[in-house]
Design an enzyme around this catalytic site. Structure first.
Site, PDB file in Angstrom:
ATOM      1  N   GLY A  12       0.784  -1.229   0.000  1.00 40.79           N
ATOM      2  CA  GLY A  12       0.000   0.000   0.000  1.00 40.79           C
ATOM      3  C   GLY A  12       0.820   1.285   0.000  1.00 40.79           C
ATOM      4  N   ASN A  14       1.838   3.114  -2.451  1.00 45.39           N
ATOM      5  CA  ASN A  14       1.236   4.092  -3.370  1.00 45.39           C
ATOM      6  C   ASN A  14      -0.037   4.678  -2.788  1.00 45.39           C
ATOM      7  OD1 ASN A  14       2.629   4.418  -6.153  1.00 45.39           O
ATOM      8  ND2 ASN A  14       2.815   2.257  -5.673  1.00 45.39           N
ATOM      9  N   LYS A  58     -14.903 -12.629  -3.171  1.00 54.11           N
ATOM     10  CA  LYS A  58     -14.559 -12.966  -4.561  1.00 54.11           C
ATOM     11  C   LYS A  58     -15.803 -13.180  -5.414  1.00 54.11           C
ATOM     12  CE  LYS A  58     -11.158 -15.666  -7.140  1.00 54.11           C
ATOM     13  NZ  LYS A  58     -10.000 -16.595  -7.023  1.00 54.11           N
ATOM     14  N   ASN A 102      -4.995   2.778 -13.271  1.00 50.50           N
ATOM     15  CA  ASN A 102      -4.076   1.776 -12.740  1.00 50.50           C
ATOM     16  C   ASN A 102      -2.647   2.243 -12.953  1.00 50.50           C
ATOM     17  OD1 ASN A 102      -3.308  -0.996 -11.829  1.00 50.50           O
ATOM     18  ND2 ASN A 102      -2.480  -1.112 -13.917  1.00 50.50           N
ATOM     19  N   HIS A 104       1.152   0.712 -13.585  1.00 49.03           N
ATOM     20  CA  HIS A 104       1.869  -0.521 -13.935  1.00 49.03           C
ATOM     21  C   HIS A 104       3.368  -0.223 -13.859  1.00 49.03           C
ATOM     22  CE1 HIS A 104       2.432  -4.467 -15.698  1.00 49.03           C
ATOM     23  NE2 HIS A 104       3.291  -3.938 -16.560  1.00 49.03           N
ATOM     24  N   ASP A 145      -4.161  -4.151 -18.567  1.00 47.15           N
ATOM     25  CA  ASP A 145      -3.093  -3.265 -19.073  1.00 47.15           C
ATOM     26  C   ASP A 145      -3.311  -2.815 -20.515  1.00 47.15           C
ATOM     27  OD1 ASP A 145      -0.838  -5.496 -17.375  1.00 47.15           O
ATOM     28  OD2 ASP A 145      -1.924  -3.751 -16.616  1.00 47.15           O
ATOM     29  N   GLU A 174       6.820   6.018  -9.205  1.00 47.98           N
ATOM     30  CA  GLU A 174       5.413   5.818  -8.833  1.00 47.98           C
ATOM     31  C   GLU A 174       4.990   6.819  -7.761  1.00 47.98           C
ATOM     32  OE1 GLU A 174       5.367   1.710  -7.566  1.00 47.98           O
ATOM     33  OE2 GLU A 174       4.851   1.044  -9.587  1.00 47.98           O
TER      34      GLU A 174
HETATM   35  N1  LIG Z   1      -9.932  -4.880 -15.935  1.00 47.01           N
HETATM   36  C1  LIG Z   1      -8.682  -4.630 -15.467  1.00 47.01           C
HETATM   37  N2  LIG Z   1      -8.357  -5.009 -14.216  1.00 47.01           N
HETATM   38  C2  LIG Z   1      -7.095  -4.757 -13.739  1.00 47.01           C
HETATM   39  C3  LIG Z   1      -6.133  -4.122 -14.542  1.00 47.01           C
HETATM   40  C4  LIG Z   1      -6.513  -3.721 -15.871  1.00 47.01           C
HETATM   41  O1  LIG Z   1      -5.710  -3.122 -16.630  1.00 47.01           O
HETATM   42  N3  LIG Z   1      -7.788  -3.992 -16.281  1.00 47.01           N
HETATM   43  N4  LIG Z   1      -4.826  -3.918 -14.072  1.00 47.01           N
HETATM   44  C5  LIG Z   1      -4.443  -4.785 -12.953  1.00 47.01           C
HETATM   45  C6  LIG Z   1      -3.102  -4.484 -12.403  1.00 47.01           C
HETATM   46  N5  LIG Z   1      -2.111  -5.303 -13.136  1.00 47.01           N
HETATM   47  C7  LIG Z   1      -1.168  -4.649 -13.879  1.00 47.01           C
HETATM   48  O2  LIG Z   1      -1.006  -3.411 -13.851  1.00 47.01           O
HETATM   49  C8  LIG Z   1      -2.166  -6.708 -13.068  1.00 47.01           C
HETATM   50  C9  LIG Z   1      -2.422  -7.302 -11.832  1.00 47.01           C
HETATM   51  C10 LIG Z   1      -2.486  -8.693 -11.736  1.00 47.01           C
HETATM   52  C11 LIG Z   1      -2.292  -9.496 -12.869  1.00 47.01           C
HETATM   53  C12 LIG Z   1      -2.403 -10.974 -12.754  1.00 47.01           C
HETATM   54  O3  LIG Z   1      -1.906 -11.709 -13.595  1.00 47.01           O
HETATM   55  N6  LIG Z   1      -3.075 -11.451 -11.681  1.00 47.01           N
HETATM   56  C13 LIG Z   1      -3.217 -12.902 -11.445  1.00 47.01           C
HETATM   57  C14 LIG Z   1      -3.767 -13.176 -10.043  1.00 47.01           C
HETATM   58  C15 LIG Z   1      -2.730 -12.800  -8.986  1.00 47.01           C
HETATM   59  C16 LIG Z   1      -3.239 -13.086  -7.571  1.00 47.01           C
HETATM   60  O4  LIG Z   1      -4.458 -13.357  -7.401  1.00 47.01           O
HETATM   61  O5  LIG Z   1      -2.401 -13.018  -6.632  1.00 47.01           O
HETATM   62  C17 LIG Z   1      -4.186 -13.502 -12.459  1.00 47.01           C
HETATM   63  O6  LIG Z   1      -5.075 -12.795 -12.991  1.00 47.01           O
HETATM   64  O7  LIG Z   1      -4.057 -14.719 -12.664  1.00 47.01           O
HETATM   65  C18 LIG Z   1      -2.017  -8.900 -14.092  1.00 47.01           C
HETATM   66  C19 LIG Z   1      -1.930  -7.503 -14.194  1.00 47.01           C
HETATM   67  C20 LIG Z   1      -5.506  -4.760 -11.865  1.00 47.01           C
HETATM   68  N7  LIG Z   1      -6.786  -5.120 -12.469  1.00 47.01           N
HETATM   69  N1  LIG Z   2       0.641  -5.067 -12.593  1.00 43.01           N
HETATM   70  C1  LIG Z   2       0.261  -4.424 -11.372  1.00 43.01           C
HETATM   71  C2  LIG Z   2       1.459  -4.160 -10.517  1.00 43.01           C
HETATM   72  O1  LIG Z   2       2.448  -4.879 -10.577  1.00 43.01           O
HETATM   73  N2  LIG Z   2       1.352  -3.104  -9.708  1.00 43.01           N
HETATM   74  C3  LIG Z   2       2.463  -2.741  -8.854  1.00 43.01           C
HETATM   75  O2  LIG Z   2       2.240  -3.217  -7.534  1.00 43.01           O
HETATM   76  C4  LIG Z   2       3.044  -2.410  -6.663  1.00 43.01           C
HETATM   77  C5  LIG Z   2       2.222  -2.038  -5.461  1.00 43.01           C
HETATM   78  O3  LIG Z   2       3.067  -1.464  -4.513  1.00 43.01           O
HETATM   79  P1  LIG Z   2       2.436  -0.799  -3.171  1.00 43.01           P
HETATM   80  O4  LIG Z   2       1.514  -1.839  -2.576  1.00 43.01           O
HETATM   81  O5  LIG Z   2       3.626  -0.488  -2.325  1.00 43.01           O
HETATM   82  O6  LIG Z   2       1.687   0.430  -3.618  1.00 43.01           O
HETATM   83  C6  LIG Z   2       3.482  -1.175  -7.477  1.00 43.01           C
HETATM   84  O7  LIG Z   2       4.838  -1.285  -7.854  1.00 43.01           O
HETATM   85  C7  LIG Z   2       2.603  -1.237  -8.701  1.00 43.01           C
HETATM   86  O8  LIG Z   2       3.185  -0.672  -9.871  1.00 43.01           O
END
Ligand SMILES: Nc1nc2c(c(=O)[nH]1)N[C@@H](CN(C=O)c1ccc(C(=O)N[C@@H](CCC(=O)O)C(=O)O)cc1)CN2
Ligand SMILES: NCC(=O)N[C@@H]1O[C@H](COP(=O)([O-])[O-])[C@@H](O)[C@H]1O
Length: 187
Positions: A12, A14, A58, A102, A104, A145, A174
Site C-alpha cells: 500500500g 502508493n 470474490k 491503474n 503498472h 493493461d 510511482e
Molecule cells: N480490468 C482490469 N483489471 C485490472 C487491470 C486492468 O488493466 N484492467 N490492471 C491490474 C493491475 N495489473 C497490472 O497493472 C495486473 C495485476 C495482476 C495481474 C495478474 O496476472 N493477476 C493474477 C492473479 C494474482 C493473484 O491473485 O495473486 C491472475 O489474474 O491470474 C495482471 C496484471 C488490476 N486489475
Molecule cells: N501489474 C500491477 C502491478 O504490478 N502493480 C504494482 O504493484 C506495486 C504495489 O506497490 P504498493 O503496494 O507499495 O503500492 C506497485 O509497484 C505497482 O506498480
C-alpha cells in the site's frame, strides 16, 4: 471535495502517498480502501488513517454488483488501482467509464498482461535486456493493461540492476507521479 476509492492487494505504499498528497487540502479524500488479501499491509494503513476498509468477497466481486453499488453510494469520482491483483470485471469498468486508473511498473505495452505484476515485471524487463524501464499510468478497461495511457515516465536499467534495485527505481517514479496524476484527473 472529490472522492477517491483505492483498490490494493499489497503493502500500500502508493495508497499512502495518495492519502498524504491530499491530506488537509480540501481537494479530495480517500473514502474507502478495498483489498482481496486479508493479510495485506494496506489494511494497516486504512486503520491508521481511519479510512473504511473492505475485504472483497470474490464471488460478489466477479458475479455481483455489491462493489459497484458501494462505490456509487460513496459518490466515488475516481477509482485507483494501486497494486491490485485481480482483474476488474466488466460491470465495474462500465459503471465508471474513464474513471478507473491503474499504475503498472513498466513501459506498456511491453511487459503487461496476465502474470505481469510485482517482481515478475522487473524480472522480465531484466531478462529481456532492456536499457530502460519505468511506469505507465493508464485507464482501466476490461482487459489487463490495455486502456489508454495517461502518463509514462522512464528510468535507466543498468547492468548491475537486480529485480529489487529496479523495483526501487520504479517505485520512486510511482510515488512522485501517481498522486500528481490523480490530482490532475480530479480537476
Ligand atoms: N480490468 C482490469 N483489471 C485490472 C487491470 C486492468 O488493466 N484492467 N490492471 C491490474 C493491475 N495489473 C497490472 O497493472 C495486473 C495485476 C495482476 C495481474 C495478474 O496476472 N493477476 C493474477 C492473479 C494474482 C493473484 O491473485 O495473486 C491472475 O489474474 O491470474 C495482471 C496484471 C488490476 N486489475
Ligand atoms: N501489474 C500491477 C502491478 O504490478 N502493480 C504494482 O504493484 C506495486 C504495489 O506497490 P504498493 O503496494 O507499495 O503500492 C506497485 O509497484 C505497482 O506498480
Amino acid at each position: 471535495m472529490k472522492n477517491i476509492a483505492i483498490f490494493a492487494s499489497g503493502t500500500g505504499s502508493n495508497a499512502q502517498k495518495i492519502i498524504d498528497h491530499f491530506r488537509n487540502t480540501g481537494l479530495a479524500r480517500v473514502t474507502v480502501i478495498l483489498s482481496n488479501k486479508a493479510e495485506a499491509g494496506i489494511f494497516k494503513i486504512a486503520e491508521r488513517e481511519q479510512i473504511p476498509a473492505v475485504l472483497i468477497d470474490k464471488e460478489q466481486f466477479f458475479r455481483g454488483d455489491t462493489y459497484v453499488k458501494l462505490l456509487q453510494d460513496l459518490d466515488t469520482d475516481l477509482v485507483v488501482l494501486a497494486g491490485f491483483l485481480w482483474k476488474v470485471p466488466a460491470n465495474l469498468v462500465q459503471a465508471f467509464p474513464n474513471r478507473i486508473i491503474n499504475i503498472h511498473p513498466a513501459l506498456l505495452p511491453k511487459f503487461g498482461g496476465k502474470g505481469m505484476y510485482g517482481h515478475f515485471v522487473h524480472e522480465a524487463v531484466l531478462a529481456a535486456g532492456e536499457t530502460e524501464s519505468g511506469i505507465t499510468i493508464h485507464y482501466v478497461n476490461e482487459k489487463y493493461d490495455d486502456g489508454g495511457v495517461i502518463l509514462q515516465e522512464r528510468c535507466p536499467v543498468t547492468a548491475d540492476d537486480t529485480p529489487e534495485t529496479l523495483a526501487r527505481k520504479v517505485q520512486v517514479l510511482e510515488h512522485r507521479w501517481f498522486p500528481l496524476i490523480v490530482e490532475r484527473l480530479l480537476k
